[in-house]
Write an enzyme that holds these catalytic residues in place. Structure first.
Site, PDB file in Angstrom:
ATOM      1  N   LYS A  89       0.852  -1.210   0.000  1.00 56.80           N
ATOM      2  CA  LYS A  89       0.000   0.000   0.000  1.00 56.80           C
ATOM      3  C   LYS A  89       0.879   1.248   0.000  1.00 56.80           C
ATOM      4  O   LYS A  89       2.091   1.161   0.243  1.00 56.80           O
ATOM      5  CB  LYS A  89      -0.905  -0.031   1.226  1.00 56.80           C
ATOM      6  N   TYR A 130      16.083  30.983   7.198  1.00 61.01           N
ATOM      7  CA  TYR A 130      14.898  31.801   7.484  1.00 61.01           C
ATOM      8  C   TYR A 130      14.771  32.065   8.983  1.00 61.01           C
ATOM      9  O   TYR A 130      15.006  31.164   9.791  1.00 61.01           O
ATOM     10  CB  TYR A 130      13.634  31.076   7.035  1.00 61.01           C
TER      11      TYR A 130
HETATM   12  C1  LIG Z   1      -0.007  -2.063   6.611  1.00 64.10           C
HETATM   13  C2  LIG Z   1      -0.467  -3.380   7.095  1.00 64.10           C
HETATM   14  C3  LIG Z   1       0.446  -4.413   7.358  1.00 64.10           C
HETATM   15  C4  LIG Z   1       1.951  -4.230   7.260  1.00 64.10           C
HETATM   16  O1  LIG Z   1       2.411  -3.643   8.435  1.00 64.10           O
HETATM   17  P1  LIG Z   1       3.961  -3.393   8.701  1.00 64.10           P
HETATM   18  O2  LIG Z   1       4.012  -2.866  10.079  1.00 64.10           O
HETATM   19  O3  LIG Z   1       4.406  -2.374   7.703  1.00 64.10           O
HETATM   20  O4  LIG Z   1       4.637  -4.691   8.512  1.00 64.10           O
HETATM   21  C5  LIG Z   1      -0.061  -5.636   7.721  1.00 64.10           C
HETATM   22  N1  LIG Z   1      -1.393  -5.841   7.851  1.00 64.10           N
HETATM   23  C6  LIG Z   1      -2.284  -4.866   7.617  1.00 64.10           C
HETATM   24  C7  LIG Z   1      -3.731  -5.143   7.786  1.00 64.10           C
HETATM   25  C8  LIG Z   1      -1.859  -3.601   7.253  1.00 64.10           C
HETATM   26  O5  LIG Z   1      -2.752  -2.630   7.030  1.00 64.10           O
END
Ligand SMILES: *Cc1c(COP(=O)(O)O)cnc(C)c1O
Length: 360
Positions: free
Chosen positions: A35, A255
């Site tokens: 994702k 700045y």
């Molecule tokens: C994002 C996600 C993961 C992965 O988590 P990490 O901490 O990056 O390993 C696993 N399961 C679900 C449901 C997620 O949304």
């Protein structure tokens, strides 16, 4: 791209980290979580490099669509399920799996007239209290899924851990127990572990593991860095010095003139800033590597530039290489100076940067 700021993506490191998942969670199937543009690394690039993954996890239909357009054939799971009824037709067309975590999604499935049943990952809330059905509702939800024509026979039970990044947090075993007893009387595959579960809690491995962060070579555990877990950073954020100056004691930088030289100081200007995704609120003292040697950030990053203290290497010159995080400088350390977590830095890397693949 003429600006020297760039992102290097080391695909050999990505494949190495995947093999670490397979080693730690031996025998488990792997849903690689991609994702948020594969945590900023490039969705299609990462999915193609992880061709042996058993499934991919994404946050929305658009991400899944990109993977299918790129001819990714593995199961793709919408981790938050459908957001609305109209998505179901496209989910069917793209042959996606869905998480079902709320009664509203179950109702969508019951009202749907799709022809090919969708595989469901049934998410239970074992204590995180974000997504998932209450364990008390499981029996009724399960039986409604069983008779729903839009749902494939094989249902996978899923939950998510809230505190697996802390090795001794008792919450993990409370969640594992709650999930195990909820699933006891159902014949279904199970999935619990994100990266922190994979690394820190072998009891959480179950049938499927769901690594995200660790694939990208970042430690999922509190107070540690990738190398502590034999993981290799995949992303490096690099740039170059575009100016070097000698300032006198008391002169200010940047700045607001808020940072003043405590003594005569050689400073360097690096072509990278918050417009690239480098955190503006990274404190003075945040490390960078100039010519492989540590140089601290002075003041706040601006949009396209940040300033470093070159007192330890006054011979540094325009064009010299700077690493802001990656192979030789832990993103975990930079994140802590910026009061954030590596996830946010990775996802925030701006698409204006040149992306360069290594070891493809
Ligand atoms: C994002 C996600 C993961 C992965 O988590 P990490 O901490 O990056 O390993 C696993 N399961 C679900 C449901 C997620 O949304």
């Amino acid at each position: 791209m003429t600006r020297p700021a760039k992102v290097i993506i080391d695909l050999a490191a990505l494949r190495f980290n995947y093999s670490r998942v397979q080693h730690l969670a031996a025998g488990c199937k792997v849903m690689a979580v991609v994702k948020a543009d594969a945590y900023g690394h490039g969705l299609v690039r990462v999915a193609k490099a992880l061709s042996s993954a058993d499934a991919f996890g994404v946050a929305c239909l658009e991400e899944a669509e990109q993977l299918r357009e790129a001819k990714i054939t593995q199961p793709i799971v919408l981790l938050e399920g459908p957001y609305s009824f109209v998505e179901l037709k496209q989910i069917e067309a793209l042959d996606l799996d869905i998480v079902v975590h709320h009664i509203s999604q179950l109702e969508m499935l019951e009202q749907s007239t799709i022809k090919k049943p969708i595989r469901v990952w049934l998410k239970l809330d074992s204590g995180m209290h974000r997504l998932g059905f209450d364990i008390k509702e499981l029996a009724s939800v399960w039986s409604r899924l069983q008779v729903c024509d839009s749902v494939a026979n094989e249902i996978i039970m899923m939950t998510h851990l809230a505190a697996a990044n802390e090795i001794n947090n008792p919450m993990t075993s409370v969640q594992l127990d709650a999930f195990a007893s909820a699933c006891e009387s159902y014949t279904a595959e199970r999935t619990i572990a994100n990266s922190a579960g994979i690394v820190g809690s072998s009891d959480s491995h179950a049938d499927w593991v769901r690594p995200g962060l660790m694939l990208y070579g970042v430690s999922p555990m509190q107070d540690s860095i990738a190398s502590d877990h034999n993981l290799q950073p995949v992303m490096s954020l690099e740039s170059r010095l575009i100016s070097v100056k000698n300032l006198n004691k008391g002169e200010s930088v940047g700045y607001g003139a808020s940072w003043r030289c405590p003594s005569d100081t050689t400073i360097g200007i690096v072509a990278a800033g918050y417009g690239d995704g480098f955190p503006r609120h990274a404190k003075s003292g945040t490390p960078t590597l100039v010519n492989g040697k540590r140089a601290s950030i002075i003041g706040n990053a601006s949009m396209d530039m940040l300033t470093v203290d070159l007192s330890a290497q006054p011979q540094a010159k325009v064009g010299d290489p700077v690493e802001l995080w990656g192979t030789s400088l832990a993103i975990e350390e930079v994140a802590s100076y910026a009061d954030t977590i590596p996830y946010e830095l990775l996802c925030g890397v701006h698409k204006r940067l040149a992306f360069v693949e290594k070891n493809g």
